[in-house]
Design a protein around this motif. Structure first.
Motif, PDB file in Angstrom:
ATOM      1  N   HIS A 246       0.707  -1.272   0.188  1.00  7.80           N
ATOM      2  CA  HIS A 246      -0.014   0.035   0.116  1.00  7.80           C
ATOM      3  C   HIS A 246       0.713   1.360  -0.138  1.00  7.80           C
ATOM      4  N   GLY A 247       1.820   0.959   0.730  1.00 12.33           N
ATOM      5  CA  GLY A 247       2.717   2.372   0.751  1.00 12.33           C
ATOM      6  C   GLY A 247       3.761   2.693  -0.242  1.00 12.33           C
ATOM      7  N   GLY A 248       4.385   1.472  -0.726  1.00 16.63           N
ATOM      8  CA  GLY A 248       5.104   1.644  -2.062  1.00 16.63           C
ATOM      9  C   GLY A 248       4.800   1.339  -3.426  1.00 16.63           C
ATOM     10  N   GLY A 249       3.516   1.250  -3.567  1.00 21.38           N
ATOM     11  CA  GLY A 249       2.860   0.807  -4.825  1.00 21.38           C
ATOM     12  C   GLY A 249       2.688   2.081  -5.656  1.00 21.38           C
ATOM     13  N   VAL A 250       2.889   1.906  -7.012  1.00 24.49           N
ATOM     14  CA  VAL A 250       2.898   2.989  -7.805  1.00 24.49           C
ATOM     15  C   VAL A 250       2.116   2.666  -9.113  1.00 24.49           C
ATOM     16  N   TYR A 251       1.284   3.475  -9.471  1.00 21.79           N
ATOM     17  CA  TYR A 251       0.762   3.305 -10.930  1.00 21.79           C
ATOM     18  C   TYR A 251       1.750   3.888 -12.057  1.00 21.79           C
ATOM     19  N   MET A 252       1.477   3.109 -13.168  1.00 18.83           N
ATOM     20  CA  MET A 252       2.312   3.697 -14.289  1.00 18.83           C
ATOM     21  C   MET A 252       1.431   3.409 -15.789  1.00 18.83           C
ATOM     22  N   ARG A 253       2.094   4.120 -16.579  1.00 21.55           N
ATOM     23  CA  ARG A 253       1.243   4.111 -18.022  1.00 21.55           C
ATOM     24  C   ARG A 253       2.443   3.807 -18.989  1.00 21.55           C
ATOM     25  N   LEU A 254       2.214   3.036 -20.251  1.00 16.97           N
ATOM     26  CA  LEU A 254       3.249   3.214 -21.176  1.00 16.97           C
ATOM     27  C   LEU A 254       2.773   4.020 -22.068  1.00 16.97           C
ATOM     28  N   ASP A 255       3.730   4.550 -22.835  1.00 14.06           N
ATOM     29  CA  ASP A 255       3.637   5.643 -23.931  1.00 14.06           C
ATOM     30  C   ASP A 255       2.992   4.767 -25.282  1.00 14.06           C
ATOM     31  N   ALA A 256       2.927   5.741 -26.115  1.00 10.37           N
ATOM     32  CA  ALA A 256       2.282   5.272 -27.530  1.00 10.37           C
ATOM     33  C   ALA A 256       3.327   3.998 -28.030  1.00 10.37           C
ATOM     34  N   GLU A 257       4.677   4.178 -27.865  1.00  7.84           N
ATOM     35  CA  GLU A 257       5.653   3.141 -28.518  1.00  7.84           C
ATOM     36  C   GLU A 257       5.809   1.862 -27.338  1.00  7.84           C
ATOM     37  N   GLY A 258       5.006   1.956 -26.255  1.00 10.81           N
ATOM     38  CA  GLY A 258       5.068   0.752 -25.289  1.00 10.81           C
ATOM     39  C   GLY A 258       6.136   0.888 -24.271  1.00 10.81           C
ATOM     40  N   ARG A 259       6.739   2.159 -24.162  1.00  8.56           N
ATOM     41  CA  ARG A 259       7.961   2.268 -23.109  1.00  8.56           C
ATOM     42  C   ARG A 259       7.369   2.975 -21.815  1.00  8.56           C
ATOM     43  N   LEU A 260       8.001   2.678 -20.858  1.00  7.84           N
ATOM     44  CA  LEU A 260       7.848   3.194 -19.447  1.00  7.84           C
ATOM     45  C   LEU A 260       8.986   3.978 -18.941  1.00  7.84           C
ATOM     46  N   MET A 261       8.539   5.151 -17.955  1.00  7.66           N
ATOM     47  CA  MET A 261       9.745   6.118 -17.547  1.00  7.66           C
ATOM     48  C   MET A 261      10.404   5.270 -16.352  1.00  7.66           C
ATOM     49  N   VAL A 262      11.786   5.154 -16.307  1.00  8.78           N
ATOM     50  CA  VAL A 262      12.508   4.514 -15.178  1.00  8.78           C
ATOM     51  C   VAL A 262      12.450   5.871 -14.130  1.00  8.78           C
ATOM     52  N   THR A 263      11.668   5.483 -13.248  1.00 10.59           N
ATOM     53  CA  THR A 263      11.774   6.553 -11.988  1.00 10.59           C
ATOM     54  C   THR A 263      12.729   6.185 -10.898  1.00 10.59           C
ATOM     55  N   ASP A 264      12.715   7.237 -10.297  1.00 12.26           N
ATOM     56  CA  ASP A 264      13.921   6.900  -9.132  1.00 12.26           C
ATOM     57  C   ASP A 264      13.343   5.917  -8.314  1.00 12.26           C
ATOM     58  N   PHE A 265      12.003   5.806  -7.920  1.00 14.01           N
ATOM     59  CA  PHE A 265      11.473   4.599  -7.255  1.00 14.01           C
ATOM     60  C   PHE A 265      12.167   3.281  -7.958  1.00 14.01           C
ATOM     61  N   ILE A 266      12.059   3.089  -9.076  1.00  9.84           N
ATOM     62  CA  ILE A 266      12.714   1.950  -9.884  1.00  9.84           C
ATOM     63  C   ILE A 266      14.414   1.850  -9.601  1.00  9.84           C
ATOM     64  N   ARG A 267      14.692   3.079  -9.828  1.00 11.33           N
ATOM     65  CA  ARG A 267      16.356   3.023  -9.837  1.00 11.33           C
ATOM     66  C   ARG A 267      16.871   2.777  -8.314  1.00 11.33           C
ATOM     67  N   ASP A 268      16.253   3.296  -7.388  1.00  8.50           N
ATOM     68  CA  ASP A 268      16.594   3.151  -6.241  1.00  8.50           C
ATOM     69  C   ASP A 268      16.614   1.747  -5.436  1.00  8.50           C
ATOM     70  N   PHE A 269      15.107   1.146  -5.739  1.00  5.83           N
ATOM     71  CA  PHE A 269      15.084  -0.089  -5.267  1.00  5.83           C
ATOM     72  C   PHE A 269      15.902  -1.277  -6.034  1.00  5.83           C
ATOM     73  N   THR A 270      15.865  -1.011  -7.298  1.00 12.34           N
ATOM     74  CA  THR A 270      16.680  -2.159  -8.068  1.00 12.34           C
ATOM     75  C   THR A 270      18.243  -1.948  -8.247  1.00 12.34           C
ATOM     76  N   GLY A 271      18.390  -0.522  -8.425  1.00 11.51           N
ATOM     77  CA  GLY A 271      19.889  -0.255  -8.630  1.00 11.51           C
ATOM     78  C   GLY A 271      20.050  -0.184 -10.310  1.00 11.51           C
ATOM     79  N   VAL A 272      19.184  -0.095 -11.052  1.00  9.44           N
ATOM     80  CA  VAL A 272      19.339  -0.036 -12.348  1.00  9.44           C
ATOM     81  C   VAL A 272      19.826   1.313 -12.782  1.00  9.44           C
ATOM     82  N   THR A 273      20.661   1.331 -13.837  1.00 15.00           N
ATOM     83  CA  THR A 273      21.320   2.686 -14.217  1.00 15.00           C
ATOM     84  C   THR A 273      21.122   2.836 -15.517  1.00 15.00           C
ATOM     85  N   THR A 274      21.725   2.091 -16.573  1.00 14.40           N
ATOM     86  CA  THR A 274      21.736   2.131 -17.971  1.00 14.40           C
ATOM     87  C   THR A 274      20.633   1.370 -18.570  1.00 14.40           C
ATOM     88  N   GLU A 275      20.660   0.109 -18.211  1.00 12.42           N
ATOM     89  CA  GLU A 275      19.816  -1.019 -18.673  1.00 12.42           C
ATOM     90  C   GLU A 275      19.003  -1.771 -17.738  1.00 12.42           C
TER      91      GLU A 275
END
Lengths: 153, 153
Positions: free
Chosen positions: A87-116
């Motif tokens: 409940h506290g950590g969930g986030v809603y997202m949408r894909l753009d027209a090309e089927g891409r999603l924004m890599v937010t800080d929420f994702i970066r911080d928790f997973t450690g992704v940077t370039t891929e």
DNA sequence: TGGGACCATATGGGCGTCAATGGGAAGCCG
DNA sequence: CGGCTTCCCATTGACGCCCATATGGTCCCA
């Protein structure tokens, strides 16, 4: 559209895509096909309970977790922690027209992704991983599994 | 066309084929015959748990693993790790019109194949091996030593 | 029994399509 | 007014689909 094959209606296998200068990443086409088939337009994201990965799925993903919480003892530390994440950590997202999603800080911080980002199928949902972390977790799971494989099921 | 003999409905024996410039390799005709007889059009591939080989089979191969997952608590770390292997590590593939499959990096990295692939029958599925690794593993099995050294990183 | 036609498999490669990616321009909220 | 997001279009590189060729084996018939 071509025929949708019987078992391809689940999220399966993995693929690694690049994050562009704007912080976007393409969701693999097979995964988008599953989303389309399930009529999922709004994505719900939350942290995996054991791995440094972000789970992505439709509203049903949230409901599944809520049912699990409901089953647990409401005063248990596990249910408490799960509610905090779901409940506290969930986030809603949408894909753009090309089927891409924004890599937010929420994702970066928790997973450690940077370039891929590595997209990992989980049958009823998929996950976002830092590529290296995924390989390591899989190798570990395989190693742990192999020790039991010698015994008949 | 001709009558299918009882013994041909299983994956048996082995054969080694070359990988062409585009990274494709022909699946041996006897194996394709078994696939056709079983009406298998989409192939499910998974890393073997103990050998440096990739297992290939029909949807039933996946379902067999999924049954194991289903038996565990769906939110347990064990089920999570198992799903990571089966769903995240599994890959769907299709054969082209000539009965060839793409040798992806997924296959190359795990098996060590470079220019040739050895197809090995395993009754209800078959496997992809680096030729020399297969011969060594078979020799070891023949010698009665089922232990197999960890493959090089 | 030997030769040759026939056939299936394995292999090579051209070409079109689609997905992944990059980047411009307009819109929105600060 | 400025930064960030959203929509749109361009590029390119990979993959799927198609047809061509070779090679080895089998069967038939003389």
């Amino acid at each position: 559209m071509g025929r949708v094959f019987g078992v391809m209606n689940r999220f399966l296998s993995n693929a690694t895509n690049r994050i562009d200068a704007k912080g976007r990443v393409s969701v693999p086409a097979p995964f988008r096909a599953v989303l389309a088939q399930r009529d999922i337009q709004e994505l719900y994201c939350l942290q995996d309970l054991v791995f440094p990965a972000v789970s992505v799925g439709g509203p049903d993903l949230l409901e599944r977790y809520e049912r699990q919480i409901a089953q647990a003892d409401p005063f248990s530390p596990e249910a408490n922690a799960m509610s905090l994440l779901v409940h506290g950590g969930g986030v809603y997202m949408r894909l753009d027209a090309e089927g891409r999603l924004m890599v937010t800080d929420f994702i970066r911080d928790f997973t450690g992704v940077t370039t891929e980002v590595t997209f990992v199928g989980r049958s009823d949902h998929f996950q976002l991983w830092q590529p290296q972390a995924f390989h390591e977790a899989q190798a570990a799971a395989r190693a742990g599994r192999a020790t039991f494989a010698a015994r008949p099921a």
